[in-house]
Design an enzyme around this catalytic site. Sequence first.
Site, short mmCIF file in Angstrom:
data_model
loop_
_atom_site.label_atom_id
_atom_site.label_comp_id
_atom_site.label_asym_id
_atom_site.label_seq_id
_atom_site.Cartn_x
_atom_site.Cartn_y
_atom_site.Cartn_z
N THR A 1 -5.90 7.26 -5.19
CA THR A 1 -5.94 7.44 -3.73
C THR A 1 -5.05 8.60 -3.30
OG1 THR A 1 -6.43 5.12 -3.41
CG2 THR A 1 -5.48 6.26 -1.53
N GLU B 1 0.83 -1.22 0.00
CA GLU B 1 0.00 0.00 0.00
C GLU B 1 0.86 1.26 0.00
OE1 GLU B 1 -2.79 -0.22 -1.06
OE2 GLU B 1 -4.26 0.02 0.53
N1 HSE Z 1 -8.64 4.96 4.06
C1 HSE Z 1 -8.07 5.14 2.77
C2 HSE Z 1 -8.54 6.46 2.20
C3 HSE Z 1 -8.50 4.03 1.87
O1 HSE Z 1 -9.75 6.73 2.29
O2 HSE Z 1 -7.73 7.22 1.68
C4 HSE Z 1 -7.96 4.13 0.48
O3 HSE Z 1 -8.52 3.14 -0.33
#
Ligand code: HSE
Length: 313
Positions: A187, A134
Site C-alpha cells: 500500500t 493501519e
Molecule cells: N484507500 C486506500 C488506498 C486503501 O487505496 O491506498 C488501501 O488498502
Amino acid sequence: MPPKKAAIKVYAPATVANLACGFDVMGLSVREPGDELSLMLNSSGKISVRRIIGDGGKLSSDPKKNTASVAIQAMLDHMGIRQGADIVLRKRMPLGSGLGSSAASAVAGVFAMNELLGRPFSKSALVPFAMEGERIACGSAHADNVAPSMMGGIVLIRSYHPLEIISLPVPSQMYIALVHPQVEVLTRDARAVLPRKIPLETGIRQWANTASLVAGLFSSNFTLIGKSMEDHVAEPARAKLIPYFKEAKEAALLDGALSFSISGSGPTVFAVCKGKASALRVMSSIKKMYRDKKIPTDQYLSPVNRDGVIVIP
Ligand code: HSE
C-alpha cells in the site's frame, strides 16, 4: 453488559476499499477471505503476539509493529487501563493484496478485546483504534478498509476530522468477484505513485461519480452503480503496478461485469455484478485471462457481507 470472559475467537472479513470512485472514503466488506484471531486475557499487563499462522513468516510479532496489537494498545491507552493478553492470529487471506489484510487484523484485535472487556465501545467507536493499526502498516490511518471490516456492508467516510462514517444501503443481488494475481503490491508503494494534485475537471468527474454511486445504491439501480464506479484518480496511476490490468478489465466487462477496478491499493482486482451467476462467469473469465498469461491467482466470490467482524462460537 455481558459477563466478562477470559478468551475469545473472532473473524474479521476482507474488504474492497475505494469502490473505484471513492478513493479513501468508500469501502465494502466481503464474506471471505478474512482473519481469525484468538485473544486470551492474562495478568502480564502486556499485549503479546504469541503466534501468527498463514503469513509465510512475513508479519512481525513485535507488539509495536503488529497491527492487531497496536490497535488493541491504542484502545487500552484511551481507556487508561493496563490489561495483558496473548494474541494468536490466523491469516486466512493473502498479504499485500489490496484486500485489507492489515485492517482485518486490527479490527479483529480491538473487537475481541472490546468483547472481553464487556463491550465498553460500539463497533463504530472502535474504528479509530483499528485505524492506528493501519497507520503502522502503511503510514496512513485511512478508514476505508477498517470501517467496512468492522461494521459490514458498504460504508462512506464523510469526514476524517472528526471521523464520521455512514452506512449505505446494500442492494440485494450485488455480488463481488475478486481475483488476486499473485504479485505483491505494498500500500505504501501504491500510495507513492498517486498524483499529489489533480486538475479540476478530474475532480468534477470523480465527485459526480461518487455522488451517483450513492444514488445508485439507494435506488438499487445497477446500471447507475456500474456507470458510476469509474476511477479517474487512482486507477490510471496504479494500473501499471498490476499485471495485465487492461486485459482483465476487458475480459470482465465483456462478460457482463457492471464495473471493474482495483481493490484498495491492489493488485487484487474486483468486479461488481448483478447476481451470483454473472459474478461467477466474470470471475472465471478474469481467472482464465491470467492463466493464459501464466500468472497464478486466488479468487473469491461473495455477496456484500452485512455483518462485518463477528465472534466465532
Ligand atoms: N484507500 C486506500 C488506498 C486503501 O487505496 O491506498 C488501501 O488498502
